[in-house]
Write an enzyme that holds these catalytic residues in place. Structure first.
Site, mmCIF file in Angstrom:
data_model
loop_
_atom_site.group_PDB
_atom_site.id
_atom_site.type_symbol
_atom_site.label_atom_id
_atom_site.label_comp_id
_atom_site.label_asym_id
_atom_site.label_seq_id
_atom_site.Cartn_x
_atom_site.Cartn_y
_atom_site.Cartn_z
ATOM 1 N N ARG A 47 0.814 -1.223 0.000
ATOM 2 C CA ARG A 47 0.000 0.000 0.000
ATOM 3 C C ARG A 47 0.847 1.273 0.000
ATOM 4 O O ARG A 47 0.397 2.304 -0.492
ATOM 5 C CB ARG A 47 -0.932 -0.002 1.192
ATOM 6 C CG ARG A 47 -2.180 -0.811 0.902
ATOM 7 C CD ARG A 47 -3.003 -1.042 2.119
ATOM 8 N NE ARG A 47 -3.506 0.214 2.650
ATOM 9 C CZ ARG A 47 -4.540 0.297 3.483
ATOM 10 N NH1 ARG A 47 -5.160 -0.793 3.862
ATOM 11 N NH2 ARG A 47 -4.933 1.456 3.936
ATOM 12 N N ASP A 90 -3.562 -0.834 -3.376
ATOM 13 C CA ASP A 90 -4.466 -1.203 -2.295
ATOM 14 C C ASP A 90 -5.321 -2.327 -2.873
ATOM 15 O O ASP A 90 -6.172 -2.083 -3.741
ATOM 16 C CB ASP A 90 -5.315 0.008 -1.898
ATOM 17 C CG ASP A 90 -6.370 -0.360 -0.863
ATOM 18 O OD1 ASP A 90 -6.502 -1.563 -0.538
ATOM 19 O OD2 ASP A 90 -7.062 0.554 -0.382
ATOM 20 N N LYS A 145 2.200 -18.361 5.507
ATOM 21 C CA LYS A 145 1.305 -18.562 6.627
ATOM 22 C C LYS A 145 0.956 -17.234 7.298
ATOM 23 O O LYS A 145 1.703 -16.291 7.106
ATOM 24 C CB LYS A 145 1.918 -19.517 7.644
ATOM 25 C CG LYS A 145 3.043 -18.888 8.491
ATOM 26 C CD LYS A 145 3.580 -19.875 9.478
ATOM 27 C CE LYS A 145 3.155 -19.592 10.869
ATOM 28 N NZ LYS A 145 4.005 -18.644 11.585
ATOM 29 N N ASP A 174 5.971 -23.546 3.953
ATOM 30 C CA ASP A 174 6.321 -23.776 5.348
ATOM 31 C C ASP A 174 7.836 -23.663 5.352
ATOM 32 O O ASP A 174 8.539 -24.541 4.836
ATOM 33 C CB ASP A 174 5.889 -25.179 5.809
ATOM 34 C CG ASP A 174 6.157 -25.360 7.296
ATOM 35 O OD1 ASP A 174 7.254 -24.984 7.742
ATOM 36 O OD2 ASP A 174 5.276 -25.870 8.005
ATOM 37 N N HIS A 175 8.343 -22.573 5.904
ATOM 38 C CA HIS A 175 9.769 -22.294 5.673
ATOM 39 C C HIS A 175 10.676 -23.358 6.295
ATOM 40 O O HIS A 175 11.830 -23.481 5.922
ATOM 41 C CB HIS A 175 10.156 -20.877 6.122
ATOM 42 C CG HIS A 175 10.390 -20.707 7.588
ATOM 43 N ND1 HIS A 175 9.371 -20.468 8.478
ATOM 44 C CD2 HIS A 175 11.522 -20.740 8.326
ATOM 45 C CE1 HIS A 175 9.880 -20.359 9.688
ATOM 46 N NE2 HIS A 175 11.180 -20.515 9.644
ATOM 47 N N LYS A 179 14.701 -25.641 5.103
ATOM 48 C CA LYS A 179 15.936 -25.773 5.888
ATOM 49 C C LYS A 179 16.680 -27.036 5.465
ATOM 50 O O LYS A 179 16.088 -28.098 5.320
ATOM 51 C CB LYS A 179 15.607 -25.852 7.390
ATOM 52 C CG LYS A 179 15.061 -24.537 7.959
ATOM 53 C CD LYS A 179 14.731 -24.690 9.439
ATOM 54 C CE LYS A 179 13.969 -23.498 9.979
ATOM 55 N NZ LYS A 179 14.784 -22.394 10.445
ATOM 56 N N GLU A 213 12.542 -21.358 21.680
ATOM 57 C CA GLU A 213 13.004 -20.035 21.256
ATOM 58 C C GLU A 213 13.260 -19.166 22.467
ATOM 59 O O GLU A 213 12.575 -19.317 23.491
ATOM 60 C CB GLU A 213 11.945 -19.357 20.384
ATOM 61 C CG GLU A 213 11.657 -20.067 19.078
ATOM 62 C CD GLU A 213 10.744 -19.236 18.190
ATOM 63 O OE1 GLU A 213 11.248 -18.640 17.241
ATOM 64 O OE2 GLU A 213 9.533 -19.181 18.467
ATOM 65 N N ASP A 232 0.838 -21.134 15.809
ATOM 66 C CA ASP A 232 2.006 -20.488 15.206
ATOM 67 C C ASP A 232 3.102 -21.496 14.849
ATOM 68 O O ASP A 232 3.787 -21.332 13.836
ATOM 69 C CB ASP A 232 2.565 -19.444 16.188
ATOM 70 C CG ASP A 232 3.726 -18.652 15.607
ATOM 71 O OD1 ASP A 232 3.584 -18.165 14.462
ATOM 72 O OD2 ASP A 232 4.769 -18.515 16.277
ATOM 73 N N HIS A 237 5.075 -25.996 11.249
ATOM 74 C CA HIS A 237 6.456 -26.484 11.252
ATOM 75 C C HIS A 237 6.600 -27.825 11.982
ATOM 76 O O HIS A 237 7.234 -28.750 11.485
ATOM 77 C CB HIS A 237 7.389 -25.466 11.916
ATOM 78 C CG HIS A 237 7.191 -24.058 11.426
ATOM 79 N ND1 HIS A 237 6.975 -23.765 10.106
ATOM 80 C CD2 HIS A 237 7.182 -22.865 12.072
ATOM 81 C CE1 HIS A 237 6.858 -22.449 9.964
ATOM 82 N NE2 HIS A 237 6.973 -21.884 11.147
ATOM 83 N N LYS A 335 8.104 -19.723 23.590
ATOM 84 C CA LYS A 335 8.884 -18.481 23.522
ATOM 85 C C LYS A 335 9.493 -18.253 24.898
ATOM 86 O O LYS A 335 8.963 -18.708 25.907
ATOM 87 C CB LYS A 335 7.959 -17.299 23.198
ATOM 88 C CG LYS A 335 7.187 -17.438 21.883
ATOM 89 C CD LYS A 335 7.955 -16.900 20.711
ATOM 90 C CE LYS A 335 7.119 -16.909 19.448
ATOM 91 N NZ LYS A 335 7.959 -16.932 18.242
#
Ligand code: BG6
Length: 484
Positions: A47, A90, A145, A174-175, A179, A213, A232, A237, A335
């Site tokens: 935007r 937009d 995602k 899915d990153h 890997k 993490e 998340d 993952h 986390k």
């Protein structure tokens, strides 16, 4: 046989965090190695009222932060920046896509399109692309995602996408699949004859998957608070990691075969009920504490309001099939845990009998470490050197495959480099198929419904600890203990 490479990439969310931290640096990495097709263009859109020069400046800054200065030569940087163009848009406003179509020009039939935007914008974006003639059969669409927040919303997104793009044109990211060590899991299992005979309930006692993490909200409170750790991290993952551990051998390393086997494993996951959710899962939310010696605030304080969102989840999953009958898959993520560590640990059954009187035999473990170091380790019992007057003494010793050493001359890439190149070249094996995503959501939804029915809310844990103590008890009740 592979499809023709795309001639240009359109990046939605071009000014966003993912674009800056991952996508632009990854595209640069590919370009610097000469892997982008001749004349390949990258058209950014968002935007913000930027022009080409404005987006190039933003990209130059992002590269400066992400790329090792030795690789960021002015020649490589300028060549990359020259590929960039920007179209402000937009997506909810009618007519805006015409400018994008004009920018795509003759490449409109050979586009890769990457949606790195809020899923609420997916529907107007897909409609706009279709109306502007940017959804032809030669176009590939990548989706980042979150792909919904439950099965119903995920289906709605998939249905919307399917109005304009076939499944073969749809590349769900899915990153974790980008890997190296995740791909190495497939190589380890199916490139060696050693493991397969042992890879079942007959020889494996349990499997542990940890994604720990140290970071907290990282300024993503708006998204994260609506998601929580289960949606998340586990939904995508961690269930992908589980699927790669649990799947049957595919006949070929080929998109259909690999994804057919993964989805079978995901569909074998036993759904939770209110009773099993309470007995086999624990959720937590971090309170103020310290990570790496530095004090950190609690979740509510970081977010700016009280919340019942879980920042930690531990669960025991079971697969109802022959291979895995009775083998608990312990999964935990959180986390603000004490260290960053992503690993899969396969614990084999103990030796049936010890011939060494008085010497305890530790069961063998195969530990596949993904982060921070990439490493594969098999633990074995070995004799301690000595004359053994008091009996043979054994000790557990590791057999290490230090991937960083074995392949010291190869650069560690960002996961998105691989995925972007696969998108551009039309190779879908490392992307998630619709049936996989939906199987993942079914499992996750059953757990959320179980939490609601059992009235479960997250327990507090001190930031810098390994989560609520109930998580330790959970593992122990299932005959295991978490690796710390
Ligand atoms: C993302 C999550 O998908 O993965 C983040 O949204 C998380 O919350 C991240 O931090 C972890 O990825 P990685 O590659 O750092 O393990």
């Amino acid at each position: 046989m592979h499809a023709a490479p795309s001639a240009a990439l359109i990046l939605f969310g071009a000014t966003g965090d993912l674009a800056r931290r991952m996508l632009l640096p990854s595209l640069f990495g590919l370009d610097a190695e000469g892997l982008l097709p001749e004349g390949f263009r990258i058209i950014g859109t968002a935007r913000s009222a930027l022009d080409d020069a404005g987006w190039r400046a933003l990209a130059a800054e992002a590269l400066g932060q992400a790329i090792d200065p030795a690789r960021l030569t002015s020649c490589a940087r300028d060549r990359f920046l020259a590929r960039l163009a920007y179209v402000p848009l937009d997506v909810t406003a009618p007519g805006g896509f015409d400018a994008l179509a004009a920018a795509a020009g003759a490449d409109a039939e050979r586009l890769a399109i990457f949606l790195s935007t809020a899923p609420s914008l997916f529907a107007p974006t897909v409609e706009g692309l279709a109306r502007a003639g940017l959804a032809g059969s030669g176009v590939r669409l990548a989706l980042e995602k979150p792909l919904g927040h439950d099965l119903a919303s995920s289906r709605a997104i998939n249905d919307t996408v399917a109005t304009a793009f076939t499944e073969a044109q749809t590349f769900r990211i899915d990153h974790y699949l980008g890997k190296e060590t995740v791909q190495n899991l497939i190589a380890l299992r199916f490139g060696n004859a050693l493991f397969e005979p042992l890879w079942s309930a007959a020889h494996i006692e349990h499997v542990q998957i940890t994604v720990a993490e140290t970071v907290g909200l990282e300024g993503r409170g708006d998204y994260y608070d609506g998601a929580g750790a289960l949606r998340d991290m586990v939904q995508n993952h961690m269930l992908q990691l589980l699927a790669l551990v649990a799947m049957e051998p595919p006949a070929m390393f080929e998109p259909g075969a690999v994804r057919d086997e993964k989805v079978k494993a995901l569909r074998a996951l036993r759904p939770f009920t209110a009773e099993t959710a309470a007995a086999f899962s624990v959720t937590g939310q971090y309170a103020a504490g310290a990570v790496g010696g530095a004090p950190v605030p609690g979740y509510g304080e970081e977010l700016g309001r009280p919340s019942d969102t879980e920042t930690f989840v531990a669960l025991i999953a079971h697969l109802d099939n022959w291979r895995w009958r009775g083998v608990p898959f312990l999964m935990r993520t959180g986390k603000r845990l004490p260290e960053r560590r992503t690993e899969i640990a396969i614990r084999f059954r103990p030796a049936p009998h010890s011939i060494f009187a008085g010497a305890a035999l530790q069961p063998n473990q195969l530990i596949i470490a993904l982060q921070p170091q990439e490493n594969i380790r098999l633990t074995l019992m070995a004799k301690q050197p000595g004359l053994d007057r008091g009996g043979v003494k054994l000790r557990e010793v590791p057999l290490d495959v230090g991937l960083a050493n074995a392949f010291a001359d190869t650069r560690r890439r960002i996961a998105y480099e691989r995925l972007l190149l696969d998108l551009i070249e039309g190779r879908p094996t490392l992307f998630v198929r619709r049936d996989e995503v939906e199987a993942q959501w079914s499992f996750v939804d059953s757990l959320r419904a179980g939490w609601a029915a059992a009235g479960m809310t997250p327990r507090r844990y001190i930031a810098g600890s390994w989560g609520p103590s109930a998580a330790i008890a959970l593992a122990e009740r299932n005959g295991a203990s978490w690796r710390e």
